[in-house]
Design an enzyme around this catalytic site. Structure first.
Site, short mmCIF file in Angstrom:
data_model
loop_
_atom_site.label_atom_id
_atom_site.label_comp_id
_atom_site.label_asym_id
_atom_site.label_seq_id
_atom_site.Cartn_x
_atom_site.Cartn_y
_atom_site.Cartn_z
CG ASP A 24 36.62 44.75 28.20
OD1 ASP A 24 35.46 45.16 28.41
OD2 ASP A 24 37.31 45.12 27.24
NE ARG A 37 26.87 47.75 27.49
CZ ARG A 37 28.06 47.41 26.98
NH1 ARG A 37 28.14 46.94 25.77
NH2 ARG A 37 29.15 47.56 27.69
CG HIS A 41 27.48 44.85 33.40
ND1 HIS A 41 28.75 44.84 32.85
CD2 HIS A 41 26.84 45.89 32.80
CE1 HIS A 41 28.87 45.83 31.97
NE2 HIS A 41 27.72 46.47 31.92
CG LEU A 135 42.58 36.65 47.76
CD1 LEU A 135 43.80 36.38 46.87
CD2 LEU A 135 41.34 36.10 47.07
NE ARG A 188 40.79 45.19 27.99
CZ ARG A 188 40.60 46.50 28.05
NH1 ARG A 188 41.61 47.29 28.33
NH2 ARG A 188 39.41 47.03 27.81
#
Ligand code: IPE
Ligand code: IPE
Ligand code: MG
Length: 248
Positions: A24, A37, A41, A135, A188
């Protein structure tokens, strides 16, 4: 009579076997730089590349990240479209590298919400990497913890399971990621301290780590800080501290 948990107590290790991350803060990262924005991202995809590598190097076996929640459709149409575009590009450009590095790729969530192109890229990537063992990298996309529980209940009901046969174990077997150990460490970024409908069932006993670092800035150093915090925790799973010490 009181209910006794039949859940096995997982072994604790210095390095978490499974890390789950809510990535976030991309929007705020961009806003601080007076950028759109989507620039946040894009930078977030780069940060993720670094975190996957760092997890593999540290011996983490499973990494699960929240990329798009079932609630994120509520965002402005333009942002949703740009996120879909980014997801598609990432699938086109990153999967070969994951495969070269022996990383197994998976997506959890309601894939029917995505374009056919994305759905076929996802199934190709899952098929290509299915036998990789270094992984397991899982992306939660159009995922919601409540959706996961509901789809599990639907599967149980469709199998006409008797009420007496419904148990925590039976339910857990049908959840997304049923084959993986539950997350040891949850991270987070971005400063909010909430779960936002991520892995509701699976996080029942996960150690939680919240950081103000915005996702695009989250790097190996920030990951190590989270792992260091994890190492200081005593995972008691309901027992007393004395019992834990005696058992180890
Ligand atoms: C997380 O960053 C990425 C997604 C939810 C897709 P945000 O876009 O939520 O960033 P903030 O919280 O607005 O800063
Ligand atoms: C959670 O972030 C979902 C992802 C990171 C994909 P949000 O930024 O959407 O969460 P809320 O809405 O602030 O709780
Ligand atoms: Mg956010």
């Amino acid at each position: 009579m009181a209910t006794r948990s039949k859940q096995a107590i997982p072994a604790s290790a210095d390095v978490p076997r499974h890390i789950a991350i809510i990535m976030d803060g991309n929007g705020r990262w961009a806003k601080r730089r007076l950028m759109p924005r989507v620039a946040g991202h894009r930078k977030g995809v780069e940060a993720l590349r670094g975190v996957i590598r760092a997890c593999a190097e540290r011996g983490v076996s499973h990494l699960t990240v929240f990329a798009f929640s079932s609630e994120n459709w509520r965002r402005p149409q333009e942002e949703v479209s740009l996120l879909m575009e980014l997801f598609m590009r990432a699938l086109e450009n990153e999967v070969a590298r994951l495969h070269e590095n022996d990383i197994r790729f998976r997506v959890i969530g309601d894939l029917s919400g995505f374009s056919e192109r994305i759905q076929s890229l996802v199934s190709d990537a899952e098929a290509l990497t299915r036998n990789n063992a270094r992984l397991t990298f899982t992306v939660a996309a159009n995922y919601g913890g409540r959706w996961d529980i509901v789809q599990t209940v639907k599967k149980l009901m469709a199998s006409s399971v008797a009420p007496e046969a419904v148990s925590e174990a039976a339910l857990a077997q049908q959840l997304s990621m049923a084959d993986l150990p539950e997350p040891d460490l949850f991270i987070r970024t971005g400063g909010e301290q909430r779960i936002s409908n991520f892995l509701l069932w699976q996080l029942a006993y996960t150690e939680l780590h919240f950081t103000n670092v915005l996702w695009p800035d989250f790097d190996a150093v920030a990951l190590d800080a989270a792992i260091a915090s994890y190492r200081t925790r005593e995972r008691r799973f309901g027992r007393t501290s004395e019992q834990v010490s005696a058992a180890s």
